[in-house]
Design a protein around this motif. Structure first.
Motif, PDB file in Angstrom:
ATOM      1  N   CYS A  65       0.836  -1.198   0.000  1.00 25.99           N
ATOM      2  CA  CYS A  65       0.000   0.000   0.000  1.00 25.99           C
ATOM      3  C   CYS A  65       0.873   1.251   0.000  1.00 25.99           C
ATOM      4  O   CYS A  65       1.910   1.288   0.657  1.00 25.99           O
TER       5      CYS A  65
ATOM      6  N   ALA B  59       0.065   4.131   1.242  1.00 21.42           N
ATOM      7  CA  ALA B  59      -0.121   4.945   2.440  1.00 21.42           C
ATOM      8  C   ALA B  59       0.263   4.224   3.728  1.00 21.42           C
ATOM      9  O   ALA B  59       0.403   4.844   4.767  1.00 21.42           O
ATOM     10  N   CYS B  60       0.424   2.914   3.664  1.00 18.81           N
ATOM     11  CA  CYS B  60       0.685   2.143   4.883  1.00 18.81           C
ATOM     12  C   CYS B  60       1.899   1.237   4.647  1.00 18.81           C
ATOM     13  O   CYS B  60       2.187   0.873   3.519  1.00 18.81           O
TER      14      CYS B  60
ATOM     15  N   CYS C   8      -5.752  -3.105   0.969  1.00 23.06           N
ATOM     16  CA  CYS C   8      -4.955  -2.849   2.169  1.00 23.06           C
ATOM     17  C   CYS C   8      -5.850  -3.086   3.382  1.00 23.06           C
ATOM     18  O   CYS C   8      -6.915  -2.488   3.492  1.00 23.06           O
TER      19      CYS C   8
ATOM     20  N   CYS D 226      -5.936   0.504   5.709  1.00 21.60           N
ATOM     21  CA  CYS D 226      -6.707   1.701   5.362  1.00 21.60           C
ATOM     22  C   CYS D 226      -7.842   1.405   4.400  1.00 21.60           C
ATOM     23  O   CYS D 226      -8.644   2.276   4.105  1.00 21.60           O
TER      24      CYS D 226
HETATM   25 ZN    ZN Z   1      -3.170   1.289   3.337  1.00 22.39          ZN
END
Ligand code: ZN
Ligand code: ADP
Length: 753
Positions: free
Chosen positions: A470, A472-473, A488, A491
């Motif tokens: 991911c 963002a993570c 994911c 999120c």
């Molecule tokens: Zn994520």
């Protein structure tokens, strides 16, 4: 006389008001009142009463606080005390908050290092604090008795009908008599009936048919446990009691009879269950015994239902509350007992501020109200077990399953041997396949457990090793076959499966590991005739689908149930004789000192689903670590106590909980540099303020990035929470977190991600 109140619109502080003489006799701590606030009139809750503002505050009047409220027309600040605005009215004489609940909120604020206003809000559901929320009223029609002159033949006929049924809700009657509301209103105008609004209960159990049950004759150990609870409940300052009973030993029956005894003495009770176990099955058992006296509080209720259930509790109409962690704050009158079922469950911990553990809050509430607290489980948390060993908690044991049913036979399958024999990793061992085949043949049911949803856990490139992760993570995507996408699990972000490796272009991007979806598919291949159900967060996102699936399985309309931890708890399926744990390793290798404890709990709980009725049960645990103590303990008959003894010895060396209290600080923000700076500054401040406190280095959290935010962690260890929270409060006061970095304080953290 003055009162200090909390309001809904300025929830971060308390305000003082004067009590007019006319209200002075009636005003009580915990009541809801109406007060002027700026140009408006708002609802507020009385937190303290006192003769003068100083006394209420416990400190000198705070000029800024007063100033905001008491700006006169010319902008000047009125005299602190004389200028207090008055309470306008008392909204309800019956207090919303008992003194004990207020004290509990104060304790939580202190213990969990959270603002009092926040812990106070925990004690009142949002639906109750919402001043726009009202009891629901509908028009009710009641026939008058005696002769009514001047009716039309149709009206006379209606009146006869009404008298026959004895009245009813306007809406229902129009259906019953096939008439319009106007017709009934006309009848009322002629004096034939009385039409008036009446309160209707929004009942979450309205459409359930419940057959009442009677208390079962108790087995010896059950009777002893009940006697122990009764003795505690009758005492002045009872110790909490651990009801340590193997799965299927009849703990719930003991709770039911203990509660029945209290109700007979006019007292009330709260039963906490993990949200995941709050199935219709559980609610049904309580409703079947106590009928309308129970109130249910859980997250699937509508606001209206929650409002009504809460007020039924407050007014004493409902005396037994069943609900998840927030139900520990239910305003039960004359509380005699709090039961915390499956007390070891991590879901009792709230994962947002205030990060309280409902089990520990229950123990504190029991202490404040002088009522009994029973913690029930087959696998006590180490904290609880240590409290038993120290004599802080009493213990009652149920070592036998009901009606002499044997505990299931647990077999550990060494997957290293299976892999060597097959030449590759397999989902099902030969032994498990054979056991499944036998169950299908006999028409018995099986449960397969795997703690990972999705199809496979990640996509990995065989040439360059790139794993799809991911943006963002800091976790890799999970492949979901049903909608062929990558998701994911932190999120919820998703994207389509790339046709080639984004790093090197190799088209042979491969799935590694397996999830519940993949198991379902593999099962169809091995047993095409088997009826398979899958239950995980992907399937149960829809409201009620959870209940529907369980009902289907219980009704025998499926042979095999595949599921994540969602199916591990509290379910009672008489026809299940086989449980397969596909991989015990997933929870074993978590970077957490509780990994062994969690694995033991999980294995014991899942195993507990097998052989609960007449048919004996069998359990297969597949693992690459068959010699791990947690796995071995779960496979042994007398597993828990030796396992706990060894586990506690290791914890003592750390020291880790229960020999130390752990406070986990998480710093989050968009700039890694700023997050690291704040975390490091906090570490330096703490070491200066409390040289004896064990403060870790500031380092990236195991989940280093989530939802686009960088995460840094600092762990504090101390003999008491206060030894950590006191300097922490001071450090946060001296250096408040800047706007771009958030700090989360987790006292007695259960998860350190
Ligand atoms: Zn994520
Ligand atoms: P636990 O909560 O310990 O897992 P339960 O309370 O669910 O166990 O009990 C398991 C089953 O045994 C239930 O179906 C329950 O109705 C039944 N049971 C409990 N106590 C008795 C008893 N004294 N006599 C007969 N059946 C019982």
């Amino acid at each position: 006389m003055i009162v200090r109140v909390a309001t809904e619109i300025a929830a971060d502080r308390l305000f003082d008001y004067a009590v007019p003489g006319a209200l002075a006799d009636r005003i009580r701590v915990g009541q809801r009142v109406r007060v002027p606030f700026g140009r408006r009139t708002v609802d507020a809750y009385v937190v303290e009463t006192a003769e003068a503002p100083e006394a209420a505050a416990g400190r000198a009047p705070d000029a800024a606080r007063q100033g905001e409220l008491f700006l006169g027309p010319d902008g000047g600040v009125e005299a602190a005390c004389g200028g207090l605005k008055p309470v306008l009215e008392i909204a309800d004489d019956v207090p919303f908050l008992s003194p004990a609940l207020l004290a509990l909120a104060r304790w939580m604020a202190e213990y969990y290092c959270a603002p009092f206003e926040l812990t106070l809000r925990c004690t009142l559901p949002a639906a109750v604090r919402d001043s726009g929320m009202r009891a629901k009223e509908q028009l009710y029609v009641e026939p008058v008795s005696g002769a009514v002159p001047g009716l039309t033949p149709r009206q006379a006929e209606l009146l006869d009908g009404l008298r026959r049924v004895g009245g009813g809700w306007l809406q229902a009657l129009t259906r019953e008599f096939a008439c319009t509301p106007q017709t009934l209103k006309a009848l009322a105008e002629k004096g034939g009936a009385v039409l008036a609004p009446r309160q209707v209960r929004r009942n979450p159990l309205a459409n359930r048919k419940v057959l009442p049950t009677r208390p079962l004759p108790l087995a010896g150990e059950q009777a002893d446990a009940l006697a122990a609870i009764d003795a505690l409940a009758a005492g002045e300052a009872p110790r909490p009691l651990l009801l340590f009973g193997v799965t299927g030993s009849g703990k719930t029956e003991v709770y039911l009879q203990a509660i029945a005894g209290l109700l007979a003495r006019g007292r009330g009770a709260i039963v906490l269950v993990p949200e995941i176990a709050l199935t219709p099955q559980t609610v049904q058992r309580f409703a079947a015994r106590f009928g309308d006296r129970i109130a249910v509080l859980h997250s699937a209720l509508s606001d209206g239902e929650r409002f009504d259930e809460w007020h039924r509790i407050r007014t004493g109409e409902a005396t037994v509350v069943v609900g998840p962690r927030s139900a520990v704050f239910a305003p039960v009158r004359d509380l005699g007992l709090i039961v915390v079922d499956e007390e070891h469950e991590p879901s009792y911990k709230q994962d947002e501020a205030p990060r309280y553990n409902a089990r520990d809050v229950a123990v504190m509430r029991g202490h404040l109200e002088g009522c009994a607290v029973v913690l029930g489980t087959a696998t006590p948390a180490m904290e609880t077990w240590q409290n038993v060993r120290r004599g802080k908690y009493a213990v009652a044991r149920l070592t036998q399953r009901v009606a002499g049913r044997p505990m299931p036979r647990v077999q550990v399958v060494d997957m290293r041997l299976e892999t060597a024999a097959a030449g590759h990793v397999r989902i099902f061992s030969q032994a498990l396949l054979e056991a499944l085949r036998v169950r299908l043949e006999r028409g018995e049911q099986s449960i397969l457990f795997l703690n990972r949803r999705g199809y496979s856990n990640s996509l990995v490139c065989p040439s360059c090793g790139e794993a799809a992760a991911c943006d963002a993570c800091s976790v890799s995507f999970t492949y979901h076959q049903a909608d062929t996408c990558l998701r994911c699990h932190i999120c919820g972000a998703w994207k389509p499966v790339p046709s080639a490796c984004p790093a090197c272009g190799d088209p042979a991007f491969r799935y590694a590991g397996f999830g519940t979806q993949r198991v379902e598919q593999a099962l169809h291949k091995c047993f095409p005739q088997a009826r398979v159900l899958r239950m995980d967060a992907d399937v149960t996102a829809r409201k009620h689908s959870h209940d529907e699936l369980l009902a289907k399985f219980k009704g025998g309309r499926a042979d095999i149930l595949i599921g994540t931890q969602m199916i591990a708890k509290g379910l009672d399926f008489p026809n299940v004789t086989l449980v397969g744990v596909l991989s015990a390793d997933l929870s074993l290798h978590m970077p957490d000192f509780r990994a062994g404890e969690r694995t033991y709990q999980l294995l014991a709980q899942v195993s507990g689903r097998a052989g609960r009725a007449e048919l004996p049960g069998e359990v297969y645990v597949q693992t690459f670590s068959p010699e791990h103590p947690a796995v071995r303990a779960a496979a042994a008959d007398e597993g828990f106590e030796p396992f706990a003894a060894q586990e506690l010895r290791e914890r003592e060396e750390g020291p880790y909980p229960p020999f130390a209290h752990l406070v986990c600080l998480t710093f989050k923000g968009e700039s890694e540099e700023r997050v690291r700076f704040c975390a490091e500054a906090c570490v330096a401040d703490l070491r200066r303020l409390a040289p004896a406190l064990a403060v870790s280095e500031a380092c990236p959290a195991p989940l280093a990035r989530a939802k686009g935010l960088f995460r840094y962690q600092v762990l504090l260890r101390a003999a008491t929470t206060r030894a950590a929270t006191r300097p922490l409060r001071e450090a946060l006061r001296q250096r408040p977190a800047p706007a771009d970095v958030a700090v989360a304080v987790d006292v007695d953290a259960l998860s350190i991600f």
